[in-house]
Design a protein around this motif. Structure first.
Motif, PDB file in Angstrom:
ATOM      1  N   GLY A  27      -5.121 -21.669   0.309  1.00 51.50           N
ATOM      2  CA  GLY A  27      -5.170 -20.488  -0.548  1.00 51.50           C
ATOM      3  C   GLY A  27      -6.578 -19.981  -0.778  1.00 51.50           C
ATOM      4  O   GLY A  27      -6.867 -19.425  -1.845  1.00 51.50           O
ATOM      5  N   GLU A  28      -7.439 -20.136   0.238  1.00 49.70           N
ATOM      6  CA  GLU A  28      -8.844 -19.757   0.080  1.00 49.70           C
ATOM      7  C   GLU A  28      -9.357 -19.109   1.361  1.00 49.70           C
ATOM      8  O   GLU A  28      -9.041 -19.556   2.466  1.00 49.70           O
ATOM      9  CB  GLU A  28      -9.670 -21.004  -0.231  1.00 49.70           C
ATOM     10  N   ILE A  29     -10.145 -18.049   1.188  1.00 47.29           N
ATOM     11  CA  ILE A  29     -10.851 -17.431   2.313  1.00 47.29           C
ATOM     12  C   ILE A  29     -12.307 -17.870   2.230  1.00 47.29           C
ATOM     13  O   ILE A  29     -13.019 -17.526   1.283  1.00 47.29           O
ATOM     14  CB  ILE A  29     -10.758 -15.895   2.280  1.00 47.29           C
ATOM     15  N   GLN A 163     -11.533   0.488  14.650  1.00 49.05           N
ATOM     16  CA  GLN A 163     -11.700   1.633  13.767  1.00 49.05           C
ATOM     17  C   GLN A 163     -11.335   1.240  12.340  1.00 49.05           C
ATOM     18  O   GLN A 163     -10.621   0.254  12.116  1.00 49.05           O
ATOM     19  CB  GLN A 163     -10.825   2.788  14.244  1.00 49.05           C
ATOM     20  N   PRO A 164     -11.833   1.982  11.350  1.00 46.73           N
ATOM     21  CA  PRO A 164     -11.650   1.588   9.942  1.00 46.73           C
ATOM     22  C   PRO A 164     -10.206   1.343   9.532  1.00 46.73           C
ATOM     23  O   PRO A 164      -9.928   0.403   8.774  1.00 46.73           O
ATOM     24  CB  PRO A 164     -12.259   2.769   9.180  1.00 46.73           C
ATOM     25  N   SER A 165      -9.269   2.155  10.008  1.00 45.89           N
ATOM     26  CA  SER A 165      -7.874   1.964   9.596  1.00 45.89           C
ATOM     27  C   SER A 165      -7.329   0.628  10.095  1.00 45.89           C
ATOM     28  O   SER A 165      -6.562  -0.049   9.405  1.00 45.89           O
ATOM     29  CB  SER A 165      -7.007   3.108  10.113  1.00 45.89           C
ATOM     30  N   MET A 166      -7.738   0.227  11.297  1.00 48.99           N
ATOM     31  CA  MET A 166      -7.270  -1.042  11.851  1.00 48.99           C
ATOM     32  C   MET A 166      -7.959  -2.214  11.162  1.00 48.99           C
ATOM     33  O   MET A 166      -7.343  -3.269  10.926  1.00 48.99           O
ATOM     34  CB  MET A 166      -7.532  -1.090  13.357  1.00 48.99           C
ATOM     35  N   ILE A 167      -9.227  -2.044  10.811  1.00 47.64           N
ATOM     36  CA  ILE A 167      -9.947  -3.081  10.062  1.00 47.64           C
ATOM     37  C   ILE A 167      -9.225  -3.370   8.751  1.00 47.64           C
ATOM     38  O   ILE A 167      -9.045  -4.523   8.359  1.00 47.64           O
ATOM     39  CB  ILE A 167     -11.403  -2.649   9.792  1.00 47.64           C
ATOM     40  N   GLU A 168      -8.768  -2.326   8.090  1.00 46.23           N
ATOM     41  CA  GLU A 168      -8.073  -2.504   6.821  1.00 46.23           C
ATOM     42  C   GLU A 168      -6.745  -3.233   7.016  1.00 46.23           C
ATOM     43  O   GLU A 168      -6.361  -4.069   6.184  1.00 46.23           O
ATOM     44  CB  GLU A 168      -7.834  -1.151   6.151  1.00 46.23           C
ATOM     45  N   GLN A 169      -6.038  -2.947   8.123  1.00 43.30           N
ATOM     46  CA  GLN A 169      -4.782  -3.654   8.384  1.00 43.30           C
ATOM     47  C   GLN A 169      -5.019  -5.148   8.581  1.00 43.30           C
ATOM     48  O   GLN A 169      -4.285  -5.986   8.046  1.00 43.30           O
ATOM     49  CB  GLN A 169      -4.094  -3.071   9.616  1.00 43.30           C
ATOM     50  N   VAL A 174      -5.135 -10.875   6.391  1.00 49.82           N
ATOM     51  CA  VAL A 174      -5.911 -12.048   5.986  1.00 49.82           C
ATOM     52  C   VAL A 174      -5.677 -12.359   4.509  1.00 49.82           C
ATOM     53  O   VAL A 174      -5.476 -13.515   4.122  1.00 49.82           O
ATOM     54  CB  VAL A 174      -7.411 -11.829   6.270  1.00 49.82           C
ATOM     55  N   ILE A 175      -5.682 -11.332   3.677  1.00 53.25           N
ATOM     56  CA  ILE A 175      -5.423 -11.534   2.243  1.00 53.25           C
ATOM     57  C   ILE A 175      -4.021 -12.092   2.026  1.00 53.25           C
ATOM     58  O   ILE A 175      -3.813 -13.007   1.215  1.00 53.25           O
ATOM     59  CB  ILE A 175      -5.609 -10.210   1.483  1.00 53.25           C
ATOM     60  N   LYS A 176      -3.054 -11.562   2.758  1.00 55.92           N
ATOM     61  CA  LYS A 176      -1.677 -12.029   2.617  1.00 55.92           C
ATOM     62  C   LYS A 176      -1.554 -13.495   3.023  1.00 55.92           C
ATOM     63  O   LYS A 176      -0.849 -14.284   2.376  1.00 55.92           O
ATOM     64  CB  LYS A 176      -0.738 -11.162   3.468  1.00 55.92           C
ATOM     65  N   VAL A 195     -17.518  -9.427   1.390  1.00 53.28           N
ATOM     66  CA  VAL A 195     -17.665  -9.565  -0.070  1.00 53.28           C
ATOM     67  C   VAL A 195     -16.423  -9.100  -0.820  1.00 53.28           C
ATOM     68  O   VAL A 195     -16.195  -9.516  -1.958  1.00 53.28           O
ATOM     69  CB  VAL A 195     -18.913  -8.801  -0.580  1.00 53.28           C
ATOM     70  N   SER A 196     -15.610  -8.277  -0.196  1.00 49.73           N
ATOM     71  CA  SER A 196     -14.421  -7.779  -0.887  1.00 49.73           C
ATOM     72  C   SER A 196     -13.271  -8.781  -0.890  1.00 49.73           C
ATOM     73  O   SER A 196     -12.343  -8.652  -1.689  1.00 49.73           O
ATOM     74  CB  SER A 196     -13.956  -6.461  -0.244  1.00 49.73           C
ATOM     75  N   ILE A 197     -13.308  -9.793   0.007  1.00 49.34           N
ATOM     76  CA  ILE A 197     -12.168 -10.715   0.091  1.00 49.34           C
ATOM     77  C   ILE A 197     -12.556 -12.184   0.017  1.00 49.34           C
ATOM     78  O   ILE A 197     -11.687 -13.041  -0.166  1.00 49.34           O
ATOM     79  CB  ILE A 197     -11.355 -10.491   1.389  1.00 49.34           C
TER      80      ILE A 197
END
Length: 231
Positions: A27-29, A163-169, A174-176, A195-197
């Motif tokens: 449960g850790e990144i 591209q940015p949209s794919m990076i977000e997916q 990864v978060i899930k 830093v965001s995750i």
């Protein structure tokens, strides 16, 4: 939990890792950052046994992996997504996923679970992997690793060239995975993405793990980013 203790490894006569240590909890990144050539990719390859460890130890839930054959390590529950994806381009999307499913005994619903995570792949199961876009190939590489139902997931530069949209997916997947209890070691150059995750960040410099801090602390310490990453 994955533990890396005082790990040293080399390519031939050239030692690349010098006593690297870190842990990745369920449960850790845990992100690994450093300049190009710092040893980040070598660290992941040494964990997987692709580069032999000279000394030190890699343990999964207390079991040492150092003496295991390379092909046995994924069977214990470590999924590896290498830089450059390393798919079987002549095989179909479905066949690449099946190779992952064959590696380790997993529950029958694993294939559907993977396709729920990556809906675009379901419409491309019969398409050759080499004909996918870069983002779709990254999805497939991640899906193949997740077919192991791993305890630990190692990702090497998953957003490179996307591209940015794919990076977000990819970021959301990864978060899930983290929220579902996976231990994740993420090598990433994009500071904003990290830093965001990140729950923890280990900085590697000249093959040494010089500092481990929380992701939150990195957000509030731009001087560390400038010092270690030159950003």
């Amino acid at each position: 939990m994955l533990e890396v203790r005082g790990l040293n490894s080399a390519y031939g006569q050239v030692t690349v890792l010098h006593g690297v240590s870190l842990t990745a909890q369920s449960g850790e990144i845990h992100c690994v950052m450093g300049r190009n050539g710092a040893g980040k990719t070598t660290l992941l390859k040494t964990i997987m046994g692709i580069v032999p460890a000279l000394s030190g130890d890699v343990l999964l839930d207390g079991q040492s992996l150092n003496t295991l054959p390379v092909h046995e390590i994924p069977k214990l529950g470590i999924g590896y997504i290498p830089q450059g994806r390393r798919l079987f381009p002549e095989l179909t999307v479905g066949e690449n996923i099946e190779i992952g499913l064959m590696t380790r005994k997993v529950s029958p619903d694993t294939r559907n679970w993977i396709l729920d995570l990556f809906p675009p792949l379901e419409n491309r199961l019969g398409q050759q992997a080499g004909t996918l876009s870069g983002g779709e190939q990254q999805m497939l590489a991640t899906a193949r690793a997740l077919a192991l139902r791993p305890k630990v997931l190692l990702l090497d530069e998953p957003t490179e060239g996307l591209q940015p949209s794919m990076i977000e997916q990819i970021r959301q997947v990864v978060i899930k995975m983290r929220d579902q209890g996976f231990a994740i070691i993420l090598v990433e150059q994009q500071v904003d993405a990290v830093v965001s995750i990140a729950d923890k960040v280990t900085i590697i410099e000249n093959g040494k793990s010089v500092e481990t801090i929380s992701g939150e602390a990195l957000k509030t310490s731009p001087e560390k980013i400038r010092k270690y990453l030159g950003v």
